[in-house]
Scaffold this motif. Structure first.
Motif, PDB file in Angstrom:
ATOM      1  N   PHE A 115      46.030  24.865  83.128  1.00  0.00           N
ATOM      2  CA  PHE A 115      47.352  24.257  82.983  1.00  0.00           C
ATOM      3  C   PHE A 115      48.173  24.922  81.875  1.00  0.00           C
ATOM      4  CE2 PHE A 115      44.352  21.725  80.504  1.00  0.00           C
ATOM      5  CZ  PHE A 115      44.971  21.608  79.275  1.00  0.00           C
ATOM      6  N   PHE A 116      47.591  25.921  81.180  1.00  0.00           N
ATOM      7  CA  PHE A 116      48.362  26.741  80.244  1.00  0.00           C
ATOM      8  C   PHE A 116      47.657  28.079  80.089  1.00  0.00           C
ATOM      9  CE2 PHE A 116      45.202  24.974  77.432  1.00  0.00           C
ATOM     10  CZ  PHE A 116      45.061  25.872  76.386  1.00  0.00           C
ATOM     11  N   CYS A 117      48.290  29.004  79.374  1.00  0.00           N
ATOM     12  CA  CYS A 117      47.754  30.362  79.250  1.00  0.00           C
ATOM     13  C   CYS A 117      46.677  30.413  78.171  1.00  0.00           C
ATOM     14  CB  CYS A 117      48.889  31.334  78.928  1.00  0.00           C
ATOM     15  SG  CYS A 117      50.108  31.487  80.244  1.00  0.00           S
ATOM     16  N   GLU A 118      45.463  30.093  78.531  1.00  0.00           N
ATOM     17  CA  GLU A 118      44.344  30.138  77.589  1.00  0.00           C
ATOM     18  C   GLU A 118      43.559  31.429  77.801  1.00  0.00           C
ATOM     19  OE1 GLU A 118      41.499  26.966  75.473  1.00  0.00           O
ATOM     20  OE2 GLU A 118      41.481  26.879  77.645  1.00  0.00           O
ATOM     21  N   VAL A 119      42.992  31.933  76.726  1.00  0.00           N
ATOM     22  CA  VAL A 119      42.368  33.264  76.736  1.00  0.00           C
ATOM     23  C   VAL A 119      41.314  33.432  77.832  1.00  0.00           C
ATOM     24  CG1 VAL A 119      40.964  34.886  75.395  1.00  0.00           C
ATOM     25  CG2 VAL A 119      42.872  33.700  74.310  1.00  0.00           C
ATOM     26  N   PRO A 120      40.284  32.564  77.938  1.00  0.00           N
ATOM     27  CA  PRO A 120      39.260  32.787  78.984  1.00  0.00           C
ATOM     28  C   PRO A 120      39.835  32.822  80.387  1.00  0.00           C
ATOM     29  CG  PRO A 120      38.522  31.141  77.399  1.00  0.00           C
ATOM     30  CD  PRO A 120      39.963  31.394  77.116  1.00  0.00           C
ATOM     31  N   ALA A 121      40.831  31.983  80.666  1.00  0.00           N
ATOM     32  CA  ALA A 121      41.432  31.956  82.003  1.00  0.00           C
ATOM     33  C   ALA A 121      42.220  33.234  82.287  1.00  0.00           C
ATOM     34  CB  ALA A 121      42.340  30.735  82.135  1.00  0.00           C
ATOM     35  N   ILE A 122      42.902  33.766  81.276  1.00  0.00           N
ATOM     36  CA  ILE A 122      43.677  35.001  81.442  1.00  0.00           C
ATOM     37  C   ILE A 122      42.762  36.198  81.664  1.00  0.00           C
ATOM     38  CG2 ILE A 122      45.182  36.634  80.234  1.00  0.00           C
ATOM     39  CD1 ILE A 122      46.770  34.342  81.138  1.00  0.00           C
ATOM     40  N   LEU A 123      41.674  36.284  80.908  1.00  0.00           N
ATOM     41  CA  LEU A 123      40.763  37.424  81.017  1.00  0.00           C
ATOM     42  C   LEU A 123      40.155  37.544  82.410  1.00  0.00           C
ATOM     43  CD1 LEU A 123      38.877  37.357  77.579  1.00  0.00           C
ATOM     44  CD2 LEU A 123      40.528  39.056  78.374  1.00  0.00           C
ATOM     45  N   LYS A 124      40.049  36.445  83.131  1.00  0.00           N
ATOM     46  CA  LYS A 124      39.501  36.487  84.488  1.00  0.00           C
ATOM     47  C   LYS A 124      40.396  37.275  85.439  1.00  0.00           C
ATOM     48  CE  LYS A 124      36.426  34.287  85.948  1.00  0.00           C
ATOM     49  NZ  LYS A 124      35.003  34.622  86.188  1.00  0.00           N
ATOM     50  N   LEU A 125      41.668  37.472  85.081  1.00  0.00           N
ATOM     51  CA  LEU A 125      42.623  38.146  85.965  1.00  0.00           C
ATOM     52  C   LEU A 125      42.792  39.630  85.643  1.00  0.00           C
ATOM     53  CD1 LEU A 125      45.466  35.447  86.067  1.00  0.00           C
ATOM     54  CD2 LEU A 125      43.508  35.688  87.590  1.00  0.00           C
ATOM     55  N   ALA A 126      42.115  40.117  84.623  1.00  0.00           N
ATOM     56  CA  ALA A 126      42.303  41.509  84.198  1.00  0.00           C
ATOM     57  C   ALA A 126      41.860  42.481  85.286  1.00  0.00           C
ATOM     58  CB  ALA A 126      41.533  41.769  82.917  1.00  0.00           C
ATOM     59  N   CYS A 127      42.640  43.562  85.470  1.00  0.00           N
ATOM     60  CA  CYS A 127      42.302  44.578  86.466  1.00  0.00           C
ATOM     61  C   CYS A 127      41.270  45.572  85.942  1.00  0.00           C
ATOM     62  CB  CYS A 127      43.564  45.336  86.869  1.00  0.00           C
ATOM     63  SG  CYS A 127      44.802  44.285  87.630  1.00  0.00           S
ATOM     64  N   ALA A 128      41.123  45.672  84.641  1.00  0.00           N
ATOM     65  CA  ALA A 128      40.144  46.572  84.030  1.00  0.00           C
ATOM     66  C   ALA A 128      38.938  45.770  83.555  1.00  0.00           C
ATOM     67  CB  ALA A 128      40.789  47.324  82.870  1.00  0.00           C
ATOM     68  N   ASP A 129      37.894  46.489  83.193  1.00  0.00           N
ATOM     69  CA  ASP A 129      36.691  45.843  82.676  1.00  0.00           C
ATOM     70  C   ASP A 129      37.008  45.222  81.314  1.00  0.00           C
ATOM     71  OD1 ASP A 129      34.217  44.985  81.941  1.00  0.00           O
ATOM     72  OD2 ASP A 129      33.246  46.954  81.950  1.00  0.00           O
ATOM     73  N   PRO A 130      36.911  43.880  81.203  1.00  0.00           N
ATOM     74  CA  PRO A 130      37.300  43.238  79.944  1.00  0.00           C
ATOM     75  C   PRO A 130      36.167  43.131  78.926  1.00  0.00           C
ATOM     76  CG  PRO A 130      36.808  41.558  81.569  1.00  0.00           C
ATOM     77  CD  PRO A 130      36.551  42.891  82.235  1.00  0.00           C
ATOM     78  N   TRP A 131      35.091  43.919  79.108  1.00  0.00           N
ATOM     79  CA  TRP A 131      33.904  43.733  78.268  1.00  0.00           C
ATOM     80  C   TRP A 131      34.234  43.894  76.784  1.00  0.00           C
ATOM     81  CZ3 TRP A 131      31.073  46.834  74.876  1.00  0.00           C
ATOM     82  CH2 TRP A 131      29.831  46.323  74.496  1.00  0.00           C
ATOM     83  N   VAL A 132      34.937  44.980  76.428  1.00  0.00           N
ATOM     84  CA  VAL A 132      35.267  45.216  75.017  1.00  0.00           C
ATOM     85  C   VAL A 132      36.135  44.080  74.485  1.00  0.00           C
ATOM     86  CG1 VAL A 132      36.432  46.751  73.393  1.00  0.00           C
ATOM     87  CG2 VAL A 132      35.056  47.715  75.249  1.00  0.00           C
ATOM     88  N   ASN A 133      37.131  43.690  75.263  1.00  0.00           N
ATOM     89  CA  ASN A 133      38.019  42.612  74.840  1.00  0.00           C
ATOM     90  C   ASN A 133      37.268  41.297  74.679  1.00  0.00           C
ATOM     91  OD1 ASN A 133      39.527  44.665  76.569  1.00  0.00           O
ATOM     92  ND2 ASN A 133      41.212  43.663  75.470  1.00  0.00           N
ATOM     93  N   GLU A 134      36.328  41.049  75.599  1.00  0.00           N
ATOM     94  CA  GLU A 134      35.515  39.833  75.503  1.00  0.00           C
ATOM     95  C   GLU A 134      34.697  39.830  74.224  1.00  0.00           C
ATOM     96  OE1 GLU A 134      33.084  39.144  78.883  1.00  0.00           O
ATOM     97  OE2 GLU A 134      34.748  38.907  80.275  1.00  0.00           O
ATOM     98  N   MET A 135      34.112  40.991  73.883  1.00  0.00           N
ATOM     99  CA  MET A 135      33.302  41.071  72.675  1.00  0.00           C
ATOM    100  C   MET A 135      34.157  40.871  71.422  1.00  0.00           C
ATOM    101  SD  MET A 135      30.166  41.342  73.518  1.00  0.00           S
ATOM    102  CE  MET A 135      30.614  40.235  74.860  1.00  0.00           C
ATOM    103  N   VAL A 136      35.354  41.477  71.412  1.00  0.00           N
ATOM    104  CA  VAL A 136      36.244  41.324  70.265  1.00  0.00           C
ATOM    105  C   VAL A 136      36.698  39.875  70.143  1.00  0.00           C
ATOM    106  CG1 VAL A 136      38.490  41.954  69.300  1.00  0.00           C
ATOM    107  CG2 VAL A 136      37.020  43.713  70.281  1.00  0.00           C
ATOM    108  N   ASP A 137      37.106  39.279  71.266  1.00  0.00           N
ATOM    109  CA  ASP A 137      37.544  37.883  71.251  1.00  0.00           C
ATOM    110  C   ASP A 137      36.410  36.952  70.847  1.00  0.00           C
ATOM    111  OD1 ASP A 137      40.112  38.516  71.949  1.00  0.00           O
ATOM    112  OD2 ASP A 137      39.806  38.215  74.085  1.00  0.00           O
ATOM    113  N   PHE A 138      35.192  37.271  71.325  1.00  0.00           N
ATOM    114  CA  PHE A 138      34.021  36.464  70.964  1.00  0.00           C
ATOM    115  C   PHE A 138      33.754  36.569  69.463  1.00  0.00           C
ATOM    116  CE2 PHE A 138      29.412  36.260  70.193  1.00  0.00           C
ATOM    117  CZ  PHE A 138      29.151  34.967  70.631  1.00  0.00           C
ATOM    118  N   ALA A 139      33.811  37.796  68.932  1.00  0.00           N
ATOM    119  CA  ALA A 139      33.575  38.000  67.493  1.00  0.00           C
ATOM    120  C   ALA A 139      34.619  37.257  66.664  1.00  0.00           C
ATOM    121  CB  ALA A 139      33.587  39.489  67.173  1.00  0.00           C
ATOM    122  N   LEU A 140      35.887  37.345  67.088  1.00  0.00           N
ATOM    123  CA  LEU A 140      36.938  36.616  66.376  1.00  0.00           C
ATOM    124  C   LEU A 140      36.712  35.110  66.450  1.00  0.00           C
ATOM    125  CD1 LEU A 140      40.138  38.613  67.444  1.00  0.00           C
ATOM    126  CD2 LEU A 140      39.195  38.441  65.142  1.00  0.00           C
ATOM    127  N   GLY A 141      36.275  34.644  67.632  1.00  0.00           N
ATOM    128  CA  GLY A 141      35.993  33.217  67.782  1.00  0.00           C
ATOM    129  C   GLY A 141      34.879  32.754  66.854  1.00  0.00           C
TER     130      GLY A 141
END
Length: 312
Positions: free
Chosen positions: A181-207
């Motif tokens: 119901f809003f633009c939340e990070v995990p929901a947005i990453l599911k739509l990425a056209c590229a492999d989001p592995w690096v971004n997931e790791m960075v976002d996870f580390a920041l979290g």
């Protein structure tokens, strides 16, 4: 030529569609009325808390200064998502532009991170009040409190910029339907056209950093607080010290529990229907409960409320 076609095929979407809650039209109306009532209660409860703290001189202390910041954060936090959610519940078109989606994510994250850090500051305030009562007015002077509050906001806006930047740096070329119901990070990453592995790791580390660091400071503060309370001989003194801390512990448990579940795990484990409920919990329920937990359990706040009513 081939490179040009590849770039064209990978062009970014100009807007996203927020699917919101999957339910029949009649349920949409019920949800609209329910969330509208909750939103108005959040505005009223937190607005009353800010008014009481501003108008009653007995509440002009560091603890209530931070509580006023928390109430303002909760109003801002829910206003970032709930008006849009209410509009989409009654609208057939549930689109949000790419720029608005990024802005919503940034504002939501900045306020959420600020709230995380603010809880740690509030725990430190309780630590100084209980463990070093004779130095409390010196350690928690007004300039210090203002600097600490400004620091929490600065942390929120700085780290949210990093979080949002890493998430939105990925290409989004379709599909553009966000199952949320809003633009939340995990929901947005599911739509990425590229492999989001690096971004997931960075976002996870920041979290982990942004959730566990304040939480560790909160736990450490309460270890010292508990030790100090156990040294108090009078039952009344122990009860008063505990009553000022239990409200904060309750709120921290609600907020951090849901936030850690959402942001301290890989985005690949995102499950829309389950995760939307958790998002509602720390986005709506926490903001709704805060003024009631801090107000109903606090004699000074209740006294200020009755004084304000009597004046009116």
């Amino acid at each position: 030529m081939a490179e040009g076609l590849a770039q064209e095929n990978q062009s970014s979407v100009s807007e996203f569609v927020l699917l919101g809650f999957s339910c029949p039209p009649k349920m949409q109306w019920l949800l609209f009325v329910t969330f509208l009532i909750l939103y108005l209660m959040i505005l009223l409860g937190n607005g009353v808390m800010i008014t009481l703290i501003r108008t009653d001189c007995q509440l002009h202390t560091p603890m209530y200064f931070f509580l006023a910041n928390l109430a303002f954060l909760d109003i801002s936090y829910t206003t970032t998502t709930m008006p849009q959610m209410l509009t989409h519940l009654l609208s057939k078109r549930k689109a949000i532009s790419y720029a608005r989606c990024a802005a919503q994510m940034y504002i939501f994250l900045s306020l959420g991170i600020t709230e995380c850090v603010l809880y740690a500051v509030m725990a430190y305030d309780r630590y100084v009040a209980i463990c070093q009562p004779l130095r409390y007015t010196i350690v928690m002077s007004r300039p210090v409190c203002i600097s600490m509050a400004a620091g929490t906001w600065a942390c929120g806006f700085l780290f949210a910029m990093m979080h949002t930047g890493f998430t939105m740096s990925l290409p989004y070329c379709g599909p553009n339907e966000i199952n949320h119901f809003f633009c939340e990070v995990p929901a947005i990453l599911k739509l990425a056209c590229a492999d989001p592995w690096v971004n997931e790791m960075v976002d996870f580390a920041l979290g982990v950093i942004l959730l566990m660091t304040p939480l560790s400071l909160i736990v450490l503060s309460y270890v010292f607080i508990l030790a100090a309370i156990l040294r108090i001989h009078s039952t009344g003194g122990k009860h008063k010290a505990l009553s000022t801390c239990t409200s904060h512990i309750t709120v921290v448990t609600f907020f951090y529990g849901a936030a850690m579940f959402m942001y301290m795990r890989p985005a690949s484990s995102y499950e829309p229907e389950r995760d939307k409920k958790f998002s509602l919990f720390y986005n709506v329920v926490s903001a709704l409960l805060n003024p009631f937990i801090y107000g109903l359990r606090n004699k000074e706040v209740k006294g200020a409320f009755f004084k304000l009513v009597c004046k009116q």
